[in-house]
Scaffold this motif. Structure first.
Motif, PDB file in Angstrom:
ATOM      1  N   VAL A 182     -42.019  -2.433 -38.956  1.00 44.62           N
ATOM      2  CA  VAL A 182     -41.870  -3.071 -37.639  1.00 44.62           C
ATOM      3  C   VAL A 182     -41.533  -4.540 -37.855  1.00 44.62           C
ATOM      4  O   VAL A 182     -42.258  -5.261 -38.554  1.00 44.62           O
ATOM      5  N   GLU A 183     -40.431  -5.010 -37.234  1.00 43.68           N
ATOM      6  CA  GLU A 183     -39.990  -6.401 -37.358  1.00 43.68           C
ATOM      7  C   GLU A 183     -39.655  -6.933 -35.969  1.00 43.68           C
ATOM      8  O   GLU A 183     -38.825  -6.356 -35.247  1.00 43.68           O
ATOM      9  N   VAL A 184     -40.307  -8.044 -35.597  1.00 39.22           N
ATOM     10  CA  VAL A 184     -40.077  -8.702 -34.310  1.00 39.22           C
ATOM     11  C   VAL A 184     -39.720 -10.160 -34.597  1.00 39.22           C
ATOM     12  O   VAL A 184     -40.526 -10.891 -35.198  1.00 39.22           O
ATOM     13  N   ILE A 214     -37.556  -1.250 -35.616  1.00 41.14           N
ATOM     14  CA  ILE A 214     -38.533  -0.293 -36.145  1.00 41.14           C
ATOM     15  C   ILE A 214     -37.787   0.688 -37.049  1.00 41.14           C
ATOM     16  O   ILE A 214     -36.860   1.371 -36.593  1.00 41.14           O
ATOM     17  N   SER A 215     -38.171   0.760 -38.300  1.00 39.83           N
ATOM     18  CA  SER A 215     -37.612   1.724 -39.255  1.00 39.83           C
ATOM     19  C   SER A 215     -38.721   2.655 -39.705  1.00 39.83           C
ATOM     20  O   SER A 215     -39.827   2.200 -40.043  1.00 39.83           O
ATOM     21  N   THR A 216     -38.442   3.950 -39.684  1.00 36.65           N
ATOM     22  CA  THR A 216     -39.461   4.935 -40.077  1.00 36.65           C
ATOM     23  C   THR A 216     -38.892   5.878 -41.130  1.00 36.65           C
ATOM     24  O   THR A 216     -38.578   7.035 -40.837  1.00 36.65           O
ATOM     25  N   ILE A 259     -53.526   5.966 -40.948  1.00 35.46           N
ATOM     26  CA  ILE A 259     -52.500   4.925 -41.021  1.00 35.46           C
ATOM     27  C   ILE A 259     -53.127   3.693 -41.661  1.00 35.46           C
ATOM     28  O   ILE A 259     -54.219   3.262 -41.277  1.00 35.46           O
ATOM     29  N   ILE A 260     -52.429   3.125 -42.635  1.00 35.68           N
ATOM     30  CA  ILE A 260     -52.899   1.922 -43.311  1.00 35.68           C
ATOM     31  C   ILE A 260     -51.763   0.913 -43.336  1.00 35.68           C
ATOM     32  O   ILE A 260     -50.584   1.277 -43.462  1.00 35.68           O
ATOM     33  N   VAL A 261     -52.111  -0.373 -43.163  1.00 37.21           N
ATOM     34  CA  VAL A 261     -51.121  -1.434 -43.205  1.00 37.21           C
ATOM     35  C   VAL A 261     -51.017  -1.922 -44.647  1.00 37.21           C
ATOM     36  O   VAL A 261     -52.011  -2.241 -45.293  1.00 37.21           O
ATOM     37  N   LYS A 265     -41.231 -15.024 -36.636  1.00 38.45           N
ATOM     38  CA  LYS A 265     -40.895 -13.723 -37.220  1.00 38.45           C
ATOM     39  C   LYS A 265     -42.179 -12.988 -37.597  1.00 38.45           C
ATOM     40  O   LYS A 265     -43.072 -13.563 -38.240  1.00 38.45           O
ATOM     41  N   ASN A 266     -42.242 -11.710 -37.193  1.00 38.37           N
ATOM     42  CA  ASN A 266     -43.360 -10.820 -37.553  1.00 38.37           C
ATOM     43  C   ASN A 266     -42.785  -9.582 -38.243  1.00 38.37           C
ATOM     44  O   ASN A 266     -41.951  -8.878 -37.660  1.00 38.37           O
ATOM     45  N   LEU A 267     -43.226  -9.308 -39.445  1.00 38.83           N
ATOM     46  CA  LEU A 267     -42.800  -8.121 -40.212  1.00 38.83           C
ATOM     47  C   LEU A 267     -44.045  -7.450 -40.791  1.00 38.83           C
ATOM     48  O   LEU A 267     -44.779  -8.056 -41.567  1.00 38.83           O
ATOM     49  N   VAL A 268     -44.286  -6.180 -40.380  1.00 38.73           N
ATOM     50  CA  VAL A 268     -45.469  -5.444 -40.832  1.00 38.73           C
ATOM     51  C   VAL A 268     -45.016  -4.060 -41.289  1.00 38.73           C
ATOM     52  O   VAL A 268     -44.154  -3.430 -40.649  1.00 38.73           O
ATOM     53  N   VAL A 269     -45.603  -3.566 -42.391  1.00 37.45           N
ATOM     54  CA  VAL A 269     -45.281  -2.251 -42.951  1.00 37.45           C
ATOM     55  C   VAL A 269     -46.536  -1.387 -42.912  1.00 37.45           C
ATOM     56  O   VAL A 269     -47.603  -1.802 -43.396  1.00 37.45           O
ATOM     57  N   PHE A 270     -46.409  -0.180 -42.318  1.00 32.86           N
ATOM     58  CA  PHE A 270     -47.508   0.781 -42.226  1.00 32.86           C
ATOM     59  C   PHE A 270     -47.128   2.046 -43.007  1.00 32.86           C
ATOM     60  O   PHE A 270     -45.951   2.388 -43.138  1.00 32.86           O
TER      61      PHE A 270
END
Length: 725
Positions: A370-372, A476-478, A581-583, A622-627
């Motif tokens: 997820v990138e905003v 959002i990339s999955t 789900i884990i970040v 910028k916010n970039l989080v990977v789950f």
């Protein structure tokens, strides 16, 4: 005197006559008398109570006309009652029954019948080998019965309780005969029982195909075991080997056939006999990989048994093996193991294969990236241009401050060329181009310009630029992938971009002034790359070794040969529960930039100084989080349901796109993947016998895997196992 004398002589004559009659009567009584003849149609109604047995014998002799000799040991008080008259033959049968009750027997001996105790029955002649035996008579009969299907010696223990102690029952193994001596009624009963037991079987000859053992070796072993029993009990069963079909032909008595058939099948079982050569088709494991591990296992087993290792060039493609009696090699085409080993080592290796050849669990790993991004910027500036032409004595002046868009110098040059009609000649002869003010000449944002341009006098221009920009992005990339337990998997969704790494040019000596330039280009992948290696722990937790990379092409930097690439990567190992789900990590940045450019002195004047300034400000957040979310799929049902859900979701998306129609093409529908056919069921899973820590179910069937040609291998007794899940 005379009368007395006459009387005396008369008396003497009478006495002499009486004596003579007496002598005649004695002589007649001493002479043998012919036996009385039975009266035709005569009947007798016996009615004796506590009568001496000799009286009954005398009555039987008078009625039947038979002569009897009575043993001195014959003595009994008999009670014999009858309510109906009896014929002489029936009376004699009743007499024989009385003798049987009191332990005596009537034995014919020529024209007389001996009445003796039944203990002497075996030594006395009887009605030997009659054509038929009465089922209601109690006379003594000796009969010989020839058996066809059953062993005579085998029947003796079963029939012995049916013959009394004074009777006789013996077997003649050579002719497979039974000798029976007893009363006729009992002999008739025993003969009927023998006839029923001597019936032929439904399958007199059975063909037993062998899959693992040799027919000749099996027959030789079976004949060695049954040779002693055959000599005593006759020919119970016969076993013959057919080498052409590797089968055993079995015939004989039914019970013996069943016993030998069970023995033959047991000898043909690979796990029971151990076997020298086994071909094991694997269901899940890789034969080429597992063969190397089995060689080490066989080496350890051989050392445990005290066998010294030796080189065996024939095994493993010329490599050394465990010893000369053990070879293990893999057939890649059929994924099979060919093992040659002694029985004990063979059983050990088969047990190891049962544990390794199992269905392994799989893991579905979904990465959610997820990138905003939020970008805001603002620019405000004023530029001046002052110059004189002709007789004007005003010097030229320019205030060109940094800002967004084209500077005032570019606008002035374009305006002057447009108004004066100047022309420039292009490289094509005869073509004249007139300059114009294009959209690229004017910068973005709001641009306001005022001024005057004259041929003589003072010309001036003022340019005011204002720009405010707001930008945001939500990405959002999955990426998702499925891999087996303890196996690395990688998914790439990338684009290859060319990057210039160098250039070179050289002058050719043969042709003056000719150059040969070239550039070296390297292609680099940018996009989303996910590498993961799962390890299922005991229970429902999964350990994941993850390498996550997300990259994109960037802008060309100052003094760089080509564009740049933006790359963000994570490399870590995490532990998470099934379906959780884990970040993994993220990048959160908030950058603010402000700048101000002004003319010294003039820019410091209050209010008026704003005409000689250029200001800008920007903020980039910028916010970039990977789950990561793993799901364990332990069996075929879970794999099938996961694939079916993704398949149906994609099909629905295709069918609902633009209402299922194509724009401006009536009657045409959006293409979609076909529906999954109904009625397709998964194959039944084998019953689980135990579960390993990874959740996989071991294979319970050792030799039931279909062969490559579709046939079934020989059945065998599986080792304690685990497959199939």
């Amino acid at each position: 005197m005379t009368s007395k004398s006459t009387e005396f002589h008369f008396k003497r004559r009478v006495a002499a006559l009486a004596l003579t009659c007496l002598l005649v009567s004695v002589t007649l009584s001493a002479a043998p008398q012919p036996p009385p003849k039975p009266q035709e149609g005569a009947t007798i109604t016996p009615n004796y109570k506590d009568a001496d047995l000799s009286q009954i014998i005398q009555a039987v002799a008078e009625v039947t006309g038979k002569n009897f000799i009575i043993d001195p040991r014959v003595n009994a008080k008999v009670t014999m009652l009858s309510a109906t008259p009896m014929s002489p033959a029936a009376f004699y049968e009743a007499f024989l029954a009385v003798l049987q009750v009191y332990g005596y027997v009537a034995v014919p001996a020529g024209k007389v019948i001996k009445i003796v105790p039944n203990t002497d029955l075996r030594q006395l002649p009887a009605n030997d080998l009659p054509n038929s035996v009465s089922s209601s008579s109690d006379e003594i009969v000796t009969q010989i019965v020839t058996l066809k299907n059953v062993s005579a010696a085998q029947l003796v223990p079963m029939l012995r309780p049916l013959v009394p102690t004074y009777g006789h029952l013996a077997a003649y193994p050579g002719g497979n005969m039974l000798i029976i001596s007893d009363r006729a009624s009992n002999v008739s009963r025993v003969v009927k029982i023998i006839e029923r037991m001597d019936e032929a079987g439904d399958e007199p000859i059975e063909v037993i195909p062998l899959h693992n053992a040799g027919a000749a070796d099996v027959v030789r072993t079976v004949n060695s075991l049954s040779s002693g029993a055959g000599a005593e009990g006759g020919a119970l069963a016969k076993v013959v080997a057919d080498d052409r079909t590797n089968s055993v032909l079995l015939t004989g008595e039914r019970s013996a056939r069943l016993r030998l058939k069970a023995l033959i099948i047991n000898m043909d079982t690979p796990t029971a006999s151990g076997g020298d050569v086994q071909v094991r088709y694997l269901r899940y494991a890789d034969a080429e990989k597992i063969s190397e591990k089995l060689k080490g296992q066989a080496t350890a087993s051989a050392k445990a048994q005290g066998g010294p290792p030796a080189a065996n060039p024939a095994a493993g493609g010329g490599a050394s093996n465990v010893d000369a009696s053990v070879t293990i090699w893999a057939d890649v085409a059929t994924n099979a193991l060919i093992i040659t080993a002694p029985p004990k080592i063979m059983r050990s290796l088969m047990g190891v294969i049962d544990k390794l050849d199992i269905r392994r669990a799989q893991v579905q790993v979904e990465a959610i990236i997820v990138e905003v991004d939020v970008n805001k910027s603002s620019n405000l500036g004023v530029q001046w241009l002052l110059f004189g032409q002709g007789n004007s004595t005003v010097p030229a002046g320019i205030i060109n401050l940094p800002g967004t868009g084209t500077s005032i110098v570019d606008l002035a040059a374009a305006a002057l060329g447009f108004t004066q009609g100047t022309s420039t000649t292009t490289t094509v002869p005869g073509v004249v181009s007139t300059p114009t003010i294009s959209s690229s000449t004017v910068g973005t944002g709001a641009t306001v310009a005022v001024g005057r341009v004259v041929n003589s006098g003072v010309s001036f221009a003022a340019l005011i630029q204002a720009l405010r920009s707001d930008g945001s992005s939500n990405i959002i990339s999955t990426p998702s992938l499925i891999t087996m337990n303890n196996e690395e998997a990688e998914v790439k969704v990338t684009q290859e971009i060319p990057l210039i790494t160098g250039s070179f040019s050289s002058t050719t000596a043969s042709v003056a002034g000719t150059t040969s330039p070239f550039q070296t280009i390297q292609r680099e992948e940018v996009g989303t790359i996910l590498k993961v290696t799962p390890h299922i722990n005991e229970g429902n937790s999964v350990q994941l070794k993850i390498e996550q990379e997300d990259s994109s092409p960037g802008a060309k930097l100052t003094d760089s040969a080509d564009i740049s690439t933006n790359k963000r990567s994570i490399k870590t190992t995490v532990l998470i529960e099934d379906g959780g789900i884990i970040v993994l990590g993220g990048l959160m940045s908030d950058t603010v930039t402000e700048s101000e450019d002004r003319v010294p002195g003039l820019g410091a004047i209050p209010i008026i100084g704003n005409l000689f300034k250029s200001r800008s400000g920007s903020r980039m957040k910028k916010n970039l989080v990977v789950f990561i979310r793993p799901r364990i799929m332990r069996d075929a049902d879970a794999t099938e349901s996961t694939s079916e859900a993704a398949y149906n979701e994609m099909r629905r998306s295709q069918q609902t796109l633009n209402g299922g129609h194509i724009t401006l093409l009536p009657g045409q529908k959006q293409p979609a993947v076909p529906a999954i056919p109904s009625g397709i069921a998964l194959p039944p899973a084998p019953p689980p016998s135990q579960t390993n820590p990874q959740g996989a179910t071991p294979n319970p069937q050792t030799f039931t895997t279909p062969l490559p040609d579709g046939s079934q291998p020989a059945p065998s007794t599986p080792s304690p196992a685990p497959a199939s899940p």
